[in-house]
Design a protein around this motif. Structure first.
Motif, PDB file in Angstrom:
ATOM      1  N   GLU A   1    -129.008   3.590  39.009  1.00  0.00           N
ATOM      2  CA  GLU A   1    -128.484   1.974  39.925  1.00  0.00           C
ATOM      3  C   GLU A   1    -128.335   1.010  39.445  1.00  0.00           C
ATOM      4  O   GLU A   1    -128.517   0.384  39.562  1.00  0.00           O
ATOM      5  CB  GLU A   1    -127.778   3.156  41.528  1.00  0.00           C
ATOM      6  CG  GLU A   1    -127.545   1.746  42.283  1.00  0.00           C
ATOM      7  CD  GLU A   1    -126.799   2.221  43.626  1.00  0.00           C
ATOM      8  OE1 GLU A   1    -126.891   1.511  44.394  1.00  0.00           O
ATOM      9  OE2 GLU A   1    -126.812   3.290  43.930  1.00  0.00           O
TER      10      GLU A   1
ATOM     11  N   TRP B   1    -127.974  -2.792  38.385  1.00  0.00           N
ATOM     12  CA  TRP B   1    -127.555  -3.738  38.886  1.00  0.00           C
ATOM     13  C   TRP B   1    -128.422  -4.505  37.914  1.00  0.00           C
ATOM     14  O   TRP B   1    -127.959  -5.888  37.503  1.00  0.00           O
ATOM     15  CB  TRP B   1    -128.262  -3.511  39.983  1.00  0.00           C
ATOM     16  CG  TRP B   1    -127.357  -3.221  40.742  1.00  0.00           C
ATOM     17  CD1 TRP B   1    -127.658  -2.212  41.900  1.00  0.00           C
ATOM     18  CD2 TRP B   1    -125.770  -3.525  41.897  1.00  0.00           C
ATOM     19  NE1 TRP B   1    -125.858  -1.545  42.264  1.00  0.00           N
ATOM     20  CE2 TRP B   1    -125.106  -2.320  42.269  1.00  0.00           C
ATOM     21  CE3 TRP B   1    -124.884  -4.736  40.797  1.00  0.00           C
ATOM     22  CZ2 TRP B   1    -124.107  -2.662  43.092  1.00  0.00           C
ATOM     23  CZ3 TRP B   1    -124.067  -4.695  41.857  1.00  0.00           C
ATOM     24  CH2 TRP B   1    -123.345  -3.629  42.840  1.00  0.00           C
TER      25      TRP B   1
ATOM     26  N   THR C   1    -115.718   3.602  46.212  1.00  0.00           N
ATOM     27  CA  THR C   1    -116.842   3.375  45.658  1.00  0.00           C
ATOM     28  C   THR C   1    -117.228   4.167  44.771  1.00  0.00           C
ATOM     29  O   THR C   1    -117.139   4.829  44.514  1.00  0.00           O
ATOM     30  CB  THR C   1    -117.723   3.360  46.725  1.00  0.00           C
ATOM     31  OG1 THR C   1    -118.958   2.630  45.980  1.00  0.00           O
ATOM     32  CG2 THR C   1    -117.990   4.094  47.705  1.00  0.00           C
TER      33      THR C   1
ATOM     34  N   ASP D   1    -127.385   1.909  49.268  1.00  0.00           N
ATOM     35  CA  ASP D   1    -126.718   0.188  50.059  1.00  0.00           C
ATOM     36  C   ASP D   1    -125.406   0.897  50.185  1.00  0.00           C
ATOM     37  O   ASP D   1    -124.617   0.793  50.802  1.00  0.00           O
ATOM     38  CB  ASP D   1    -126.394  -0.492  48.906  1.00  0.00           C
ATOM     39  CG  ASP D   1    -126.145  -1.836  49.006  1.00  0.00           C
ATOM     40  OD1 ASP D   1    -125.619  -2.176  50.016  1.00  0.00           O
ATOM     41  OD2 ASP D   1    -125.840  -2.296  48.062  1.00  0.00           O
ATOM     42  N   ARG D   2    -124.288   1.772  49.735  1.00  0.00           N
ATOM     43  CA  ARG D   2    -123.218   2.400  49.751  1.00  0.00           C
ATOM     44  C   ARG D   2    -123.366   3.630  51.211  1.00  0.00           C
ATOM     45  O   ARG D   2    -122.866   3.134  51.817  1.00  0.00           O
ATOM     46  CB  ARG D   2    -122.856   3.722  48.250  1.00  0.00           C
ATOM     47  CG  ARG D   2    -121.831   2.841  48.051  1.00  0.00           C
ATOM     48  CD  ARG D   2    -122.504   3.885  46.259  1.00  0.00           C
ATOM     49  NE  ARG D   2    -123.613   3.983  45.897  1.00  0.00           N
ATOM     50  CZ  ARG D   2    -123.541   4.652  44.433  1.00  0.00           C
ATOM     51  NH1 ARG D   2    -122.262   5.328  43.876  1.00  0.00           N
ATOM     52  NH2 ARG D   2    -124.601   4.787  43.503  1.00  0.00           N
TER      53      ARG D   2
ATOM     54  N   SER E   1    -123.542   1.323  53.548  1.00  0.00           N
ATOM     55  CA  SER E   1    -121.830  -0.011  53.941  1.00  0.00           C
ATOM     56  C   SER E   1    -121.426   1.057  54.373  1.00  0.00           C
ATOM     57  O   SER E   1    -120.827   0.728  55.738  1.00  0.00           O
ATOM     58  CB  SER E   1    -121.885  -0.306  52.398  1.00  0.00           C
ATOM     59  OG  SER E   1    -122.988  -1.274  51.694  1.00  0.00           O
TER      60      SER E   1
ATOM     61  N   ASP F   1    -119.568  -2.224  46.513  1.00  0.00           N
ATOM     62  CA  ASP F   1    -120.484  -1.837  45.409  1.00  0.00           C
ATOM     63  C   ASP F   1    -120.187  -0.926  44.459  1.00  0.00           C
ATOM     64  O   ASP F   1    -121.036  -0.267  44.194  1.00  0.00           O
ATOM     65  CB  ASP F   1    -121.519  -0.932  46.530  1.00  0.00           C
ATOM     66  CG  ASP F   1    -122.283  -0.191  46.279  1.00  0.00           C
ATOM     67  OD1 ASP F   1    -123.902  -1.918  45.876  1.00  0.00           O
ATOM     68  OD2 ASP F   1    -123.691   0.026  45.371  1.00  0.00           O
TER      69      ASP F   1
ATOM     70  N   THR G   1    -119.132  -6.533  47.421  1.00  0.00           N
ATOM     71  CA  THR G   1    -120.300  -5.794  46.284  1.00  0.00           C
ATOM     72  C   THR G   1    -121.738  -7.297  46.262  1.00  0.00           C
ATOM     73  O   THR G   1    -121.680  -7.862  47.182  1.00  0.00           O
ATOM     74  CB  THR G   1    -120.092  -5.552  44.800  1.00  0.00           C
ATOM     75  OG1 THR G   1    -121.003  -4.842  44.049  1.00  0.00           O
ATOM     76  CG2 THR G   1    -119.836  -6.724  43.891  1.00  0.00           C
ATOM     77  N   HIS G   2    -122.079  -6.758  45.458  1.00  0.00           N
ATOM     78  CA  HIS G   2    -123.464  -7.674  44.888  1.00  0.00           C
ATOM     79  C   HIS G   2    -123.254  -9.123  44.997  1.00  0.00           C
ATOM     80  O   HIS G   2    -121.768  -9.629  44.149  1.00  0.00           O
ATOM     81  CB  HIS G   2    -125.024  -7.073  44.112  1.00  0.00           C
ATOM     82  CG  HIS G   2    -125.097  -6.467  44.886  1.00  0.00           C
ATOM     83  ND1 HIS G   2    -126.485  -5.809  43.721  1.00  0.00           N
ATOM     84  CD2 HIS G   2    -125.269  -5.172  44.782  1.00  0.00           C
ATOM     85  CE1 HIS G   2    -127.069  -4.957  44.479  1.00  0.00           C
ATOM     86  NE2 HIS G   2    -126.065  -4.058  45.440  1.00  0.00           N
TER      87      HIS G   2
ATOM     88  N   CYS H   1    -127.084  -8.269  48.430  1.00  0.00           N
ATOM     89  CA  CYS H   1    -126.758  -6.680  48.210  1.00  0.00           C
ATOM     90  C   CYS H   1    -125.351  -5.864  49.267  1.00  0.00           C
ATOM     91  O   CYS H   1    -125.112  -6.828  49.344  1.00  0.00           O
ATOM     92  CB  CYS H   1    -127.860  -5.098  48.960  1.00  0.00           C
ATOM     93  SG  CYS H   1    -127.993  -5.282  50.682  1.00  0.00           S
ATOM     94  N   THR H   2    -124.169  -5.432  49.150  1.00  0.00           N
ATOM     95  CA  THR H   2    -123.186  -5.311  49.258  1.00  0.00           C
ATOM     96  C   THR H   2    -123.684  -4.795  51.135  1.00  0.00           C
ATOM     97  O   THR H   2    -123.022  -5.279  51.624  1.00  0.00           O
ATOM     98  CB  THR H   2    -122.705  -3.333  48.912  1.00  0.00           C
ATOM     99  OG1 THR H   2    -122.564  -4.174  47.243  1.00  0.00           O
ATOM    100  CG2 THR H   2    -121.350  -3.248  49.190  1.00  0.00           C
TER     101      THR H   2
ATOM    102  N   ASP I   1    -132.571  -1.543  47.621  1.00  0.00           N
ATOM    103  CA  ASP I   1    -131.815  -2.162  46.541  1.00  0.00           C
ATOM    104  C   ASP I   1    -132.313  -2.550  46.134  1.00  0.00           C
ATOM    105  O   ASP I   1    -132.145  -2.372  44.383  1.00  0.00           O
ATOM    106  CB  ASP I   1    -129.922  -1.400  47.754  1.00  0.00           C
ATOM    107  CG  ASP I   1    -129.405  -1.484  46.772  1.00  0.00           C
ATOM    108  OD1 ASP I   1    -129.100  -0.527  45.802  1.00  0.00           O
ATOM    109  OD2 ASP I   1    -128.348  -2.368  46.477  1.00  0.00           O
TER     110      ASP I   1
END
Length: 338
Positions: free
Chosen positions: A57, A61, A194, A201-202, A205, A237, A244-245, A250-251, A277
């Protein structure tokens, strides 16, 4: 050289990039991002991490950021058959962490010498030292999170910091007991899509979505791309997602901003998620290291994405209630002093 043979040894993730010549600061920015996630260089523009979901991940990014800025990048999974051995690569990681821990040890020992034996430490000096100790504790946590192969220098750094802390007799402050839940703010009912293998982050979120945006939200977990949402679905995300970003957010932060969630308990949560993240050191939340360790434990012990979200929700709710209580106390404090 890539091999699928078990004899090839440990599997690694490689980020191979070609950065744009301008702007000048971008090269330094990417280098710092790679340092914060613990990647080490094995050649010019080739960085390596142990193969984990979190590492994949992080690299994805950074890859996206490079491509968005006009550069080129690839992420691949590899095993080294000739040339570098697994032991040599592990030694590169240990050497990098040795240097990080040594910096903490040196600063701690220098401050200890500066206090002087038998001298009382109080007033502004004590307050400054307490702040420095808190910063060094956070730094130890950050280094520990990327100490993939157990550098022995960690024990030396911890001992040096313990000596400094003992010297000024820093009192331990009791933690707050969080209370449970408040009202939700339902806005819609959809299937939220997702990527598989949810992490900080997920997970955060998903909690935010069910807690404040869509209390009856259903989640679907798919491969990152290509994925075209069906009617009634919204992505978060992931590649080309609706949420998303965005810029340096971040998300989780994007959702808070886009849904105008003005809640004092969410701001520190968003800062924690951001620090873990994106690893850009923007907020330096003191709780981030502990939060990351707990999330890492959840992802290691629960393979299913729904299970990870459920376990993470309990943790996030506790943090949220604690932050909300702290904000309420801060708001009442000026009125009492008048």
């Amino acid at each position: 050289m890539v091999s699928s043979s078990p004899a090839a040894g440990r599997r690694w993730l490689l980020l191979i990039h070609q950065l744009p010549p301008k702007p000048d600061y971008f090269r330094v920015k990417i280098w710092r991002r790679l340092q914060r996630i613990g990647a080490v260089a094995i050649k010019n523009s080739v960085y390596v991490l142990p193969r984990t979901e979190q590492a994949a991940e992080h690299f994805q990014w950074i890859l996206r950021e490079i491509e968005d800025s006009g550069g080129e990048a690839s992420v691949c999974e590899a095993a080294f058959v000739t040339g570098l051995s697994d032991g040599q690569i592990e030694a590169l990681f240990r050497a990098a962490r040795d240097a990080d821990y040594a910096a903490v040890s040196e600063e701690s020992d220098g401050l200890l010498r500066g206090t002087g034996a038998g001298r009382a430490v109080d007033g502004p000096t004590r307050t400054e030292l307490e702040g420095t100790i808190a910063r060094l504790r956070r730094r130890l946590g950050e280094i520990g999170a990327i100490d993939f192969f157990g550098s022995p220098a960690r024990q030396v750094a911890e001992a040096a910091l313990d000596r400094l802390e003992t010297r000024i007799s820093t009192p331990k402050r009791p933690g707050r007991r969080p209370t449970r839940s408040g009202a939700t703010n339902p806005r819609t009912r959809r299937t939220w899509v997702t990527r598989r293998g949810v992490h900080v982050d997920r997970i955060a979120s998903a909690w935010l979505i069910r807690r404040f945006i869509d209390p009856h939200a259903r989640f679907r977990f798919v491969d990152d791309r290509p994925y075209q949402p069906k009617p009634g679905q919204v992505r978060f995300d992931m590649f080309e997602a609706e949420y998303t970003h965005e810029a340096d957010r971040c998300t989780f932060e994007t959702l808070v901003a886009r849904f105008a969630l003005d809640d004092p308990g969410l701001r520190p949560l968003a800062e924690m998620v951001h620090d873990i993240d994106l690893r850009d050191g923007k907020f330096a939340r003191p709780e981030a290291a502990g939060f990351e360790r707990l999330i890492d434990g959840i992802t290691r012990t629960h393979a299913g994405d729904e299970d990870r979200i459920a376990q993470g929700a309990t943790l996030l709710e506790a943090f949220y209630q604690s932050f909300q209580l702290e904000a309420a106390r801060e708001k009442r404090r000026p009125a009492r002093s008048r």
